[in-house]
Design a protein around this motif. Structure first.
Motif, PDB file in Angstrom:
ATOM      1  N   MET A  89     -12.244  -0.213   5.753  1.00 44.40           N
ATOM      2  CA  MET A  89     -10.883  -0.866   6.363  1.00 44.40           C
ATOM      3  C   MET A  89     -10.718  -1.859   5.168  1.00 44.40           C
ATOM      4  O   MET A  89     -11.595  -2.659   4.722  1.00 44.40           O
ATOM      5  N   THR A  90      -9.497  -1.957   4.589  1.00 41.94           N
ATOM      6  CA  THR A  90      -8.912  -2.776   3.754  1.00 41.94           C
ATOM      7  C   THR A  90      -8.763  -4.244   4.235  1.00 41.94           C
ATOM      8  O   THR A  90      -7.934  -4.106   4.978  1.00 41.94           O
ATOM      9  N   ARG A  91      -9.117  -5.314   3.598  1.00 42.93           N
ATOM     10  CA  ARG A  91      -8.944  -6.611   4.113  1.00 42.93           C
ATOM     11  C   ARG A  91      -7.840  -7.169   3.462  1.00 42.93           C
ATOM     12  O   ARG A  91      -7.503  -6.628   2.165  1.00 42.93           O
ATOM     13  N   ALA A  92      -6.989  -7.878   4.142  1.00 46.65           N
ATOM     14  CA  ALA A  92      -5.814  -8.504   3.373  1.00 46.65           C
ATOM     15  C   ALA A  92      -6.287  -9.578   2.547  1.00 46.65           C
ATOM     16  O   ALA A  92      -7.022 -10.406   2.931  1.00 46.65           O
ATOM     17  N   ARG A  93      -5.801  -9.754   1.207  1.00 50.26           N
ATOM     18  CA  ARG A  93      -6.257 -10.596   0.302  1.00 50.26           C
ATOM     19  C   ARG A  93      -4.644 -11.331  -0.178  1.00 50.26           C
ATOM     20  O   ARG A  93      -3.854 -10.518  -0.677  1.00 50.26           O
ATOM     21  N   PRO A  94      -4.483 -12.637   0.194  1.00 51.92           N
ATOM     22  CA  PRO A  94      -3.171 -13.114  -0.114  1.00 51.92           C
ATOM     23  C   PRO A  94      -2.721 -12.811  -1.526  1.00 51.92           C
ATOM     24  O   PRO A  94      -1.469 -12.546  -1.665  1.00 51.92           O
ATOM     25  N   LEU A  95      -3.583 -12.977  -2.617  1.00 49.16           N
ATOM     26  CA  LEU A  95      -2.921 -12.404  -4.110  1.00 49.16           C
ATOM     27  C   LEU A  95      -2.464 -11.188  -4.355  1.00 49.16           C
ATOM     28  O   LEU A  95      -1.614 -10.898  -5.087  1.00 49.16           O
ATOM     29  N   ASP A  96      -2.641 -10.345  -3.541  1.00 52.62           N
ATOM     30  CA  ASP A  96      -2.375  -8.908  -3.508  1.00 52.62           C
ATOM     31  C   ASP A  96      -0.931  -8.753  -3.172  1.00 52.62           C
ATOM     32  O   ASP A  96      -0.365  -7.787  -3.382  1.00 52.62           O
ATOM     33  N   VAL A  97      -0.178  -9.692  -2.391  1.00 52.67           N
ATOM     34  CA  VAL A  97       1.155  -9.786  -2.067  1.00 52.67           C
ATOM     35  C   VAL A  97       1.854  -9.727  -3.359  1.00 52.67           C
ATOM     36  O   VAL A  97       2.742  -8.837  -3.484  1.00 52.67           O
ATOM     37  N   PHE A  98       1.312 -10.739  -4.411  1.00 56.11           N
ATOM     38  CA  PHE A  98       1.894 -10.855  -5.712  1.00 56.11           C
ATOM     39  C   PHE A  98       1.936  -9.469  -6.414  1.00 56.11           C
ATOM     40  O   PHE A  98       2.767  -9.132  -7.209  1.00 56.11           O
ATOM     41  N   ALA A  99       0.654  -8.807  -6.118  1.00 56.97           N
ATOM     42  CA  ALA A  99       0.363  -7.535  -6.833  1.00 56.97           C
ATOM     43  C   ALA A  99       1.312  -6.639  -6.330  1.00 56.97           C
ATOM     44  O   ALA A  99       1.931  -5.607  -7.245  1.00 56.97           O
ATOM     45  N   ALA A 100       1.753  -6.440  -5.200  1.00 58.23           N
ATOM     46  CA  ALA A 100       2.483  -5.431  -4.376  1.00 58.23           C
ATOM     47  C   ALA A 100       3.975  -5.785  -4.987  1.00 58.23           C
ATOM     48  O   ALA A 100       4.799  -4.806  -5.521  1.00 58.23           O
ATOM     49  N   PHE A 101       4.475  -6.974  -5.301  1.00 57.83           N
ATOM     50  CA  PHE A 101       5.518  -7.415  -5.826  1.00 57.83           C
ATOM     51  C   PHE A 101       5.670  -6.854  -7.252  1.00 57.83           C
ATOM     52  O   PHE A 101       6.751  -6.468  -7.706  1.00 57.83           O
ATOM     53  N   GLY A 102       4.604  -7.308  -7.759  1.00 54.32           N
ATOM     54  CA  GLY A 102       4.751  -6.969  -9.132  1.00 54.32           C
ATOM     55  C   GLY A 102       4.940  -5.600  -9.750  1.00 54.32           C
ATOM     56  O   GLY A 102       5.574  -5.003 -10.476  1.00 54.32           O
ATOM     57  N   TYR A 103       4.082  -4.634  -8.761  1.00 49.89           N
ATOM     58  CA  TYR A 103       4.460  -3.455  -8.808  1.00 49.89           C
ATOM     59  C   TYR A 103       5.826  -2.709  -8.458  1.00 49.89           C
ATOM     60  O   TYR A 103       6.417  -2.159  -9.234  1.00 49.89           O
TER      61      TYR A 103
ATOM     62  N   GLN B 230       1.804   4.465  -3.191  1.00 43.74           N
ATOM     63  CA  GLN B 230       0.628   4.843  -2.577  1.00 43.74           C
ATOM     64  C   GLN B 230       0.560   6.300  -2.346  1.00 43.74           C
ATOM     65  O   GLN B 230      -0.677   6.854  -2.655  1.00 43.74           O
ATOM     66  N   VAL B 231       1.756   6.977  -1.808  1.00 45.42           N
ATOM     67  CA  VAL B 231       1.545   8.438  -1.488  1.00 45.42           C
ATOM     68  C   VAL B 231       1.337   9.203  -2.916  1.00 45.42           C
ATOM     69  O   VAL B 231       0.699   9.989  -2.878  1.00 45.42           O
ATOM     70  N   ARG B 232       2.235   8.611  -3.811  1.00 47.93           N
ATOM     71  CA  ARG B 232       2.058   9.272  -5.266  1.00 47.93           C
ATOM     72  C   ARG B 232       0.663   9.184  -5.893  1.00 47.93           C
ATOM     73  O   ARG B 232       0.057  10.182  -6.522  1.00 47.93           O
ATOM     74  N   GLN B 233       0.028   7.933  -5.715  1.00 51.47           N
ATOM     75  CA  GLN B 233      -1.246   7.731  -6.296  1.00 51.47           C
ATOM     76  C   GLN B 233      -2.547   8.533  -5.606  1.00 51.47           C
ATOM     77  O   GLN B 233      -3.579   8.514  -6.110  1.00 51.47           O
ATOM     78  N   THR B 234      -2.422   8.601  -4.279  1.00 51.25           N
ATOM     79  CA  THR B 234      -3.443   9.136  -3.415  1.00 51.25           C
ATOM     80  C   THR B 234      -3.121  10.481  -3.330  1.00 51.25           C
ATOM     81  O   THR B 234      -2.091  11.004  -3.044  1.00 51.25           O
ATOM     82  N   ASP B 235      -4.243  11.167  -2.902  1.00 50.92           N
ATOM     83  CA  ASP B 235      -4.151  12.420  -2.307  1.00 50.92           C
ATOM     84  C   ASP B 235      -4.205  12.553  -0.980  1.00 50.92           C
ATOM     85  O   ASP B 235      -4.065  11.570  -0.180  1.00 50.92           O
ATOM     86  N   GLU B 236      -4.325  13.608  -0.170  1.00 52.40           N
ATOM     87  CA  GLU B 236      -4.008  13.687   1.101  1.00 52.40           C
ATOM     88  C   GLU B 236      -5.135  12.856   1.899  1.00 52.40           C
ATOM     89  O   GLU B 236      -4.750  12.400   2.830  1.00 52.40           O
TER      90      GLU B 236
ATOM     91  N   PRO C 257      -0.457  -0.263  -5.604  1.00 52.71           N
ATOM     92  CA  PRO C 257      -0.960   1.079  -5.521  1.00 52.71           C
ATOM     93  C   PRO C 257      -1.760   1.665  -6.587  1.00 52.71           C
ATOM     94  O   PRO C 257      -2.428   2.606  -6.551  1.00 52.71           O
ATOM     95  N   ARG C 258      -1.622   1.323  -8.057  1.00 50.72           N
ATOM     96  CA  ARG C 258      -2.291   1.711  -9.031  1.00 50.72           C
ATOM     97  C   ARG C 258      -3.509   1.577  -9.209  1.00 50.72           C
ATOM     98  O   ARG C 258      -4.346   2.043  -9.788  1.00 50.72           O
TER      99      ARG C 258
END
Length: 173
Positions: free
Chosen positions: A1-15, A97-103, A166-167
């Motif tokens: 399970m993926t844990r939430a990391r506060p700095l990953d919010v900035f990564a999502a916005f950057g993407y 995420q859909v584009r970067q991941t498989d089924e 997602p990259r």
């Protein structure tokens, strides 16, 4: 399970804001979300206006934006606008995420989709309550329901922190 990391919010916005196409996706998602949130605040009024013709959509948006401003205040309207923008980022991130991941990697979408579902209703508040027949319930909440809107926004940001960029591939240990 993926844990939430506060700095990953900035990564999502950057993407989401990395390319003009993604920015257009964020803005389109935000515009549709804002319209849905504002128009769902009073579904009967929206139905009457749109029943008279699609040309009244802009009038309904303006009237219900003014209504949101007068009932929830500047802070409430700002929270609705901010939620719409963050939803646009979440939609672009989910598409990435859909584009970067498989089924089998679609499990990562659980980082964004529940946030959209769970906090979407909390963000507009009156929309869901109005659809259920409890339009006056939000007015009885403290701070005109702005705490509910803020909570919905925080839940969505938490799910974006779980999703991140997602990259990148993350392995929690």
């Amino acid at each position: 399970m993926t844990r939430a990391r506060p700095l990953d919010v900035f990564a999502a916005f950057g993407y989401a804001f990395a390319t003009p196409a993604r920015v257009a996706g964020v803005l389109a998602g935000a515009a549709v979300t804002y319209a849905a949130l504002v128009l769902s605040a009073f579904p009967e009024y929206t139905g009457q206006m749109l029943g008279a013709g699609v040309g009244y959509l802009d009038d309904a948006l303006v009237a219900l934006t003014r209504n949101t401003l007068s009932t929830a205040g500047t802070v409430g309207l700002a929270l609705v606008v901010l939620y719409a923008l963050v939803t646009g980022v979440a939609l672009v991130t989910a598409a990435g995420q859909v584009r970067q991941t498989d089924e089998s990697g679609v499990e990562g979408l659980t980082g964004v989709v529940p946030g959209l579902v769970a906090s979407g209703c909390a963000s507009c508040g009156a929309g869901l309550l109005g659809l259920l027949g409890f339009a006056g319930a939000l007015a009885a909440l403290p701070f005109h329901g702005n705490l509910v809107r803020l909570a919905g926004l925080l839940v969505l940001l938490w799910f974006l922190a779980r999703a991140g960029d997602p990259r990148t591939c993350r392995v929690d240990v």
